[in-house]
Design an enzyme around this catalytic site. Structure first.
Site, PDB file in Angstrom:
ATOM      1  N   ASP A   1      50.409   4.796  39.073  1.00  0.00           N
ATOM      2  CA  ASP A   1      49.031   4.553  38.660  1.00  0.00           C
ATOM      3  C   ASP A   1      48.670   5.565  37.570  1.00  0.00           C
ATOM      4  O   ASP A   1      49.533   6.301  37.080  1.00  0.00           O
ATOM      5  CB  ASP A   1      48.068   4.586  39.855  1.00  0.00           C
ATOM      6  CG  ASP A   1      48.061   5.930  40.572  1.00  0.00           C
ATOM      7  OD1 ASP A   1      48.808   6.855  40.178  1.00  0.00           O
ATOM      8  OD2 ASP A   1      47.294   6.066  41.544  1.00  0.00           O
TER       9      ASP A   1
ATOM     10  N   ILE B   1      58.863  40.742  28.086  1.00  0.00           N
ATOM     11  CA  ILE B   1      58.815  42.133  27.623  1.00  0.00           C
ATOM     12  C   ILE B   1      60.111  42.559  26.951  1.00  0.00           C
ATOM     13  O   ILE B   1      60.221  43.685  26.498  1.00  0.00           O
ATOM     14  CB  ILE B   1      58.476  43.118  28.770  1.00  0.00           C
ATOM     15  CG1 ILE B   1      59.481  42.999  29.900  1.00  0.00           C
ATOM     16  CG2 ILE B   1      57.050  42.914  29.237  1.00  0.00           C
ATOM     17  CD1 ILE B   1      59.366  44.105  30.944  1.00  0.00           C
ATOM     18  N   HIS B   2      61.070  41.631  26.906  1.00  0.00           N
ATOM     19  CA  HIS B   2      62.350  41.962  26.280  1.00  0.00           C
ATOM     20  C   HIS B   2      62.923  40.688  25.657  1.00  0.00           C
ATOM     21  O   HIS B   2      62.792  39.608  26.224  1.00  0.00           O
ATOM     22  CB  HIS B   2      63.319  42.521  27.337  1.00  0.00           C
ATOM     23  CG  HIS B   2      64.531  43.141  26.742  1.00  0.00           C
ATOM     24  ND1 HIS B   2      65.664  42.411  26.466  1.00  0.00           N
ATOM     25  CD2 HIS B   2      64.784  44.421  26.379  1.00  0.00           C
ATOM     26  CE1 HIS B   2      66.574  43.220  25.946  1.00  0.00           C
ATOM     27  NE2 HIS B   2      66.076  44.444  25.886  1.00  0.00           N
TER      28      HIS B   2
ATOM     29  N   ASP C   1      47.974  45.076  35.634  1.00  0.00           N
ATOM     30  CA  ASP C   1      46.573  45.501  35.628  1.00  0.00           C
ATOM     31  C   ASP C   1      45.897  45.115  36.936  1.00  0.00           C
ATOM     32  O   ASP C   1      45.137  45.894  37.519  1.00  0.00           O
ATOM     33  CB  ASP C   1      45.823  44.865  34.457  1.00  0.00           C
ATOM     34  CG  ASP C   1      46.357  45.326  33.110  1.00  0.00           C
ATOM     35  OD1 ASP C   1      46.668  46.529  32.978  1.00  0.00           O
ATOM     36  OD2 ASP C   1      46.475  44.493  32.208  1.00  0.00           O
TER      37      ASP C   1
END
Length: 174
Positions: A140, A92-93, A22
């Site tokens: 620390d 996606i798979h 996108d």
């Protein structure tokens, strides 16, 4: 453009996801194997997720779903995203799931080092030390908190952690 407004105005928000395709469309970008065209946006997503205490920052999808080998794009993208601070990656798979889970979980070595450090922290705390050394490195609060986060992530991933506490119980600060 204003990720702070998005994060601050949505109290139910639990994470952020970077939608690279996108983003590419909106900015007329060409996706490259190096992913440098996404660097600013990816860093912004991770920084915002941390700044607003969101549980997850999910990295872009690897569109090459067939190459899940040890030198393939999925592995490279997972290593880069995890190193950048993302907590996961879109899949996606189904063939991508195991690789993503493995590479976003802390390594066995990192978990062992974290538990060892936290065992030494218990002793350092008992001695009233705010900062101290372990293996020639200064330890620390931020280092301790990072170790705690590694252990928590390992436990969420179902990794064996309990036995390590006994293994490193005698470790102390230098």
């Amino acid at each position: 453009m204003d990720i702070r407004a998005i994060c601050a105005s949505t109290p139910q928000l639990s994470g952020l996801v970077f939608a690279a395709e996108d983003f590419s469309l909106d900015l007329s970008l060409t996706r490259t194997p190096s992913l440098t065209e996404f660097l600013f946006a990816r860093q912004t997503i991770v920084a915002a997720a941390r700044a607003y205490n969101l549980d997850s920052a999910i990295d872009l999808v690897c569109t090459d779903y067939k190459d899940t080998g040890p030198t393939g794009p999925l592995v490279r993208e997972c290593q880069g995203g995890a190193g950048m601070g993302f907590t996961g990656k879109q899949c996606i798979h189904p063939s991508q799931v195991e690789v993503v889970q493995r590479l976003f979980a802390p390594s066995t070595e990192r978990v062992r080092d974290a538990v060892r450090l936290l065992c030494a922290e218990r002793k350092a705390e008992g001695l009233g030390k705010g900062s101290w050394a372990l293996d020639g490195k200064m330890i620390d609060r931020p280092v301790i908190e990072a170790a705690k986060a590694i252990v928590a992530k390992a436990e969420l991933a179902g990794m064996e952690v309990q036995g390590l506490w006994g293994e490193f119980k005698d470790v102390g600060p230098e």
